[in-house]
Design an enzyme around this catalytic site. Structure first.
Site, PDB file in Angstrom:
ATOM      1  N   ASP A   1      12.552 165.881 -18.694  1.00  0.00           N
ATOM      2  CA  ASP A   1      13.163 166.808 -17.777  1.00  0.00           C
ATOM      3  C   ASP A   1      14.005 168.108 -18.626  1.00  0.00           C
ATOM      4  O   ASP A   1      15.249 168.486 -18.199  1.00  0.00           O
ATOM      5  CB  ASP A   1      13.829 166.174 -16.750  1.00  0.00           C
TER       6      ASP A   1
ATOM      7  N   GLU B   1       9.287 168.793  -6.714  1.00  0.00           N
ATOM      8  CA  GLU B   1      10.397 168.598  -7.123  1.00  0.00           C
ATOM      9  C   GLU B   1      10.734 169.361  -8.262  1.00  0.00           C
ATOM     10  O   GLU B   1       9.962 170.262  -8.634  1.00  0.00           O
ATOM     11  CB  GLU B   1      10.856 166.858  -7.629  1.00  0.00           C
TER      12      GLU B   1
END
Length: 535
Positions: free
Chosen positions: A17, A190
């Site tokens: 991420d 997301e």
């Protein structure tokens, strides 16, 4: 001749991420850390290739209560941004279960090295993977994901936007849905990031889940809170159409940055899988597809096409192992030493504990030149804070080795090495006593069930050398009474036990030093002279 390419991954091992920002000629990046502490590792570079860790966003035990957080909870998907001489990290803290409690918060710092502020929680900010955007007029915006209350299909998520008060970091005005996944029949949208370019606000998201259908998608609008147009070429990045066992798989969750020379680059996560004909069942319908190193940070050049949409700027349209260099002067940084002789009074940044040690269990000063672990009742196979100091496994082929001095005082005490994916899946290689005999014990935890694989008698010497060999599909444990002696304790252990597709989690394998009194009270300790990592 100077090489004109670099090798992916940019950050090897469990660094998922990634989020990136630029301040002048300096670049800063942060990645997820889940329950490992200190959390949110922060990196710096001046050429986008050579990165040096400079700190952590979360480094004080009182910043969060990790109690009862299993390994794939904790700190999810940070975003780092810079605005008016202040660095911001916004992040989601997940506890009490993946779907139970998700708190979004902001920390700030004048210097990314730290110290970072205590977290300020954004009230009523549900969802995960929150992001910040600062507009030209100084306004501050929050973007986050949400689960559609009247879901039309599995994974029907969307993205919402709300202005923030720049002083309190609280919502200001009404929330607005800017991307409903049903518009593009997208699943599990997301990780929103907003960018402004040529009169458009661009919204980039992750889509398709965190496994082989992972991807990057885009939309745009001339007003930040308007109706967003979906990119007709979505997904703009994905390897979902490739065989799962391709060299690079599970590409997604991206952020982009423009260099001072006008180039654009994308950082994102991906995995390097391997095939293992293991009998260990997986949580995904993935056959023999495994990866132990977790999701890693990769990088690729991107370009804005004439129609105003982003695409990869290489010949393959894929995330490649080898890619051209950015148009930036080379800026080398000191190479991180994979070995530690514990000569410092503080732990190196490569080391983590599982949860913050509210009650300290290690010392680098009680015996100079040694890491001392106090035996704690906590076990590595529990959701707790065991006496464990570990580092990421960053290579498929590697070896970890340590010199330990430890004399168990009861049959409940043990200390040694651990290879761990989480509390439910791990290998344990420890020194102990049984029936008055000094032994080495090889054990495993599989699906939460602990079992002893082998116990072998050894000399009662105080000092012993322990090592773990990783060979992509297997692990092996060795010991010796001198540094170069390598006696096999057990080999051919199935590496798939520590695969992310087995535990169904978001982390990667760790290896490190461990000491436990297994539920009993103890005043004993184990001393580790050094820890070496070879690859």
């Amino acid at each position: 001749m100077i090489k004109q390419t670099f090798q992916n991954p940019l950050l090897s091992g469990f660094y998922p991420d990634p989020s990136i920002c630029r301040v002048g000629e300096d670049y800063y990046m942060v990645t997820s850390s889940f329950v490992y502490y200190p959390g949110l590792p922060i990196f710096h570079s001046r050429d986008l290739i050579h990165w040096e860790q400079i700190g952590h966003g979360i480094e004080r035990p009182d910043q969060f209560d990790y109690k009862n957080c299993e390994t794939s909870l904790g700190l999810w998907a940070p975003t780092i941004r810079y605005h008016e001489e202040t660095f911001y990290i916004i992040n989601t803290f997940v506890s009490e279960g993946r779907e139970a409690r998700r708190d979004n918060y902001i920390i700030t710092a004048k210097d990314p090295v730290g110290p970072w502020s205590d977290p300020v929680f954004v009230e009523h900010a549900d969802g995960i993977d929150s992001s910040l955007f600062f507009d030209d007029d100084g306004s501050m915006w929050y973007a986050g994901n949400y689960i559609c209350p009247e879901a039309l299909y599995e994974g029907h998520h969307g993205i919402y936007l709300c202005e923030l008060d720049p002083g309190t970091f609280q919502f200001k005005g009404e929330r607005r849905i800017i991307w409903d996944g049903s518009k593009s029949r997208s699943k599990w949208i997301e990780a929103p990031h907003i960018y402004k370019k040529d009169g458009y606000y661009y919204l980039m998201v992750a889509e398709g889940g965190t496994f082989i259908n992972h991807s990057v998608m885009m939309a745009r609008c001339t007003a930040i809170d308007g109706t967003y147009e979906i990119c007709p070429r979505n997904p703009i990045v994905s390897h979902r159409h490739l065989p799962p066992l391709s060299d690079i798989s599970v590409t997604g969750h991206a952020d982009i940055v423009e260099t001072q020379n006008g180039e654009w680059w994308m950082v994102l996560l991906a995995v390097r899988p391997y095939q293992n004909d293991s009998s260990i069942s997986t949580t995904e319908n993935c056959g023999h597809f495994h990866y132990n190193l977790g999701r890693e940070t990769f990088m690729a050049p991107v370009i804005w096409d004439e129609d105003g949409w982003l695409r990869l700027a290489n010949e393959t349209g894929l995330i490649n192992r080898e890619e051209r260099l950015p148009n930036l002067p080379a800026a080398y940084v000191p190479l991180a030493d994979p070995n530690d002789d514990f000569e410092s009074d503080t732990l190196a940044m490569i080391w983590n504990t599982i949860h913050p040690p509210v009650t300290p269990f290690y010392s680098l000063t009680e015996r100079k030149g040694f890491l001392r672990l106090t035996l704690c009742p906590d076990r590595i196979s529990e959701i707790t804070t065991p006496a464990f100091i570990g580092r990421r496994q960053q290579h498929k082929l590697c070896q970890a080795k340590t010199a330990m001095e430890f004399t168990p005082a009861s049959h409940m005490e043990e200390a040694g090495l651990v290879l761990i994916q989480d509390d439910r899946f791990n290998y344990i290689f420890t020194k102990a006593i049984k029936n008055g005999q000094t032994i080495l014990r090889v054990a495993k935890t599989e699906s939460g069930t602990y079992s002893i694989l082998r116990e072998l008698p050894v000399e009662p010497a105080e000092r012993i050398y322990l090592s773990a060999q990783c060979n992509e599909t297997t692990y092996s444990f060795y010991y010796g009474y001198s540094e170069r002696e390598m006696i096999c304790a057990m080999d051919g252990l199935d590496a798939a036990l520590l695969s992310s597709t087995v535990n169904g989690g978001f982390t990667g394998a760790y290896m490190g030093m461990y000491a436990s009194s297994n539920g009993s009270e103890s005043e004993n300790h184990a001393d580790f002279d050094w820890f070496h990592y070879f690859y």
